[in-house]
Design an enzyme around this catalytic site. Structure first.
Site, short mmCIF file in Angstrom:
data_model
loop_
_atom_site.label_atom_id
_atom_site.label_comp_id
_atom_site.label_asym_id
_atom_site.label_seq_id
_atom_site.Cartn_x
_atom_site.Cartn_y
_atom_site.Cartn_z
N CYS A 177 9.58 -12.71 -10.72
CA CYS A 177 8.58 -13.55 -10.04
C CYS A 177 8.99 -15.01 -9.93
O CYS A 177 8.31 -15.80 -9.28
CB CYS A 177 7.25 -13.44 -10.75
SG CYS A 177 6.75 -11.74 -11.09
N HIS A 317 1.18 -21.03 -11.68
CA HIS A 317 1.60 -19.63 -11.48
C HIS A 317 0.34 -18.77 -11.39
O HIS A 317 0.25 -17.89 -10.55
CB HIS A 317 2.50 -19.20 -12.63
CG HIS A 317 3.11 -17.85 -12.45
ND1 HIS A 317 3.81 -17.51 -11.31
CD2 HIS A 317 3.13 -16.75 -13.26
CE1 HIS A 317 4.25 -16.26 -11.43
NE2 HIS A 317 3.84 -15.78 -12.59
N HIS A 356 -0.21 -11.81 -5.40
CA HIS A 356 1.06 -12.11 -6.07
C HIS A 356 2.19 -11.49 -5.28
O HIS A 356 2.32 -10.28 -5.22
CB HIS A 356 1.02 -11.55 -7.50
CG HIS A 356 2.11 -12.06 -8.38
ND1 HIS A 356 3.31 -12.56 -7.91
CD2 HIS A 356 2.19 -12.14 -9.74
CE1 HIS A 356 4.07 -12.92 -8.93
NE2 HIS A 356 3.42 -12.69 -10.04
#
Length: 432
Positions: A177, A317, A356
């Site tokens: 990620c 995040h 995401h």
């Protein structure tokens, strides 16, 4: 010798909001989201435990993109969307093919999309005997050209470079990620070192397939909550229960300010610094005290020559997972402890609006951060109704915040403890 100033001159994004960064920005400012009911292809509705996602809807493809070569080339969907996002960023920058000849291309991408039928096809009917070369070649011709057995992990980087006639460095990055932020950060460093003067950097990804979502479910990362419906992505909320996956891609064009001004470009924002760190705590969990995240932010600020007290905004995040959101909050408090500056920060979580994007996540989030600096507008964190006791900062809940943003951070943290932070500043013709 002073370091060159590096600016963002082109933006491109494909998300559940559509195929243009302008659409994404406008809808996010209005407090909209693109999370909706979802089930893997071929699975009966309501039978898969993960029920919501933020998929890209190909029906939103604008007419002018119908003839883009990404739709005439055998590609899996993440490469197709990434190529479109990169093309959009290049067009947005105004760079000509000749000016792109020596550019660098840095791209992050996740695991190629798998098709279980193709995987079975490759091993069936062998009758427990070693496969002959001719047998394997016959089977290969039956495998769908867009799936993983016939796609490489660096395919996206190569098609972008081939498309623009790039003769400079072409780099594929795989760091979960944190991938797209790593790509952008490394591009920034390459330009600052003088390796190249311009770079196209970002990433694309999709985990919305049966096998990958099953893995995320078994890891306990993906939310299976149903009571909140499409509002289940709840960063920093007491009721957060796991990530909500999105898909798509994002790319930016970076170049030296000198080069940008010489050709009449108007920068969106300036990239000031980059930091990276490794937790080494657990594959699927951050250090509970946020030490890795804090180190990435500290390193980025040091790299930029920026004091913590100069930061106005953090694009977090913010995954909506119990572990990440608490650890990131602690990390922010640690880095911005002096004078309790963390109380004066405006923090948001884009994933509450477009999910995401895994390996691609850092690219559209950096774009939103750059636009916050340009327009002094911070998009909201949605669905934050009951902040957790361990998440007690200003997360811009529910509404767009209008405030001056001179310096902002964009955080991306990945599985395996990979942490990155980019420092972005408002573009000013003369640096202070």
């Amino acid at each position: 010798m002073s370091l060159p100033r590096i600016v963002i001159t082109g933006l491109g994004a494909v998300t559940g909001f559509g195929f243009e960064w302008q659409t994404m920005w406008e809808q996010m400012l209005r407090g909209e989201h693109c999370i909706r009911p979802w089930q893997p292809e071929g699975v009966a509705d309501g039978t898969f435990p993960v029920r919501f996602a933020a998929p890209v809807d190909n029906r939103q493809l604008p007419d002018y993109l119908q003839d883009h070569p990404a739709w005439q080339t055998p590609l899996e969907k993440r490469s197709r969307w990434g190529w479109v996002a990169a093309s959009q960023a290049i067009t947005d920058s105004g760079l000509s093919p000749a000016q792109l000849r020596d550019a660098a291309v840095l791209c992050a991408s996740g695991v190629p999309a798998h098709n279980i039928q193709d995987m079975l096809l490759s091993v069936c009917d062998q009758q427990n005997t070693p496969p002959a070369w001719r047998y394997l070649m016959d089977k290969a011709s039956q495998v769908d050209a867009v799936h993983s057995l016939r796609q490489s992990n660096d395919r996206l980087a190569r098609v972008i470079a081939d498309d623009i006639g790039c003769e400079g460095p072409v780099i594929n990055i795989s760091s979960a990620c944190a991938g797209a932020s790593q790509a952008i950060g490394n591009a920034f460093q390459m330009i600052r070192r003088g390796d190249v003067e311009v770079a196209i950097a970002g990433g694309a990804d999709s985990v919305l397939s049966l096998d990958t979502m099953t893995a995320l479910y078994l890891l306990g990362a993906a939310s299976t909550e149903q009571r909140w419906g499409t509002e289940l992505c709840r960063p920093f909320d007491h009721h957060r229960s796991g990530l909500v996956a999105g898909e798509g891609g994002g790319f930016v064009v970076l170049e030296t300010l000198e080069r940008a001004l010489a050709r009449g470009a108007v920068p969106y924002a300036e990239v000031l610094g980059f930091g990276s760190s490794l937790d080494g705590y657990k594959v699927t969990a951050p250090d509970p005290q946020g030490r890795g995240a804090a180190l990435a932010m500290q390193t980025a600020l040091h790299d930029a020559g920026i004091r913590p007290q100069q930061v106005d905004h953090i694009n977090a995040h913010g995954t909506s997972t119990p572990l990440n959101d608490a650890a990131e909050t602690l990390a922010i408090k640690s880095v911005f402890a002096q004078g309790e500056h963390y109380r004066r920060l405006s923090i948001n979580a884009n994933k509450s609006q477009f999910g995401h994007l895994i390996a691609a996540a850092g690219a559209p989030e950096l774009i939103i951060t750059a636009l916050a600096c340009k327009h002094d507008r911070i998009t909201p964190t949605l669905n934050l109704h009951d902040a957790a006791t361990d998440c007690d900062l200003d997360y811009c809940a529910h509404q767009t915040v209008n405030r001056r943003v001179d310096v902002a951070l964009s955080n991306s943290f990945g599985f395996g403890g990979l942490n990155t932070c980019l420092v972005v500043g408002k573009y000013q013709e003369h640096a202070e």
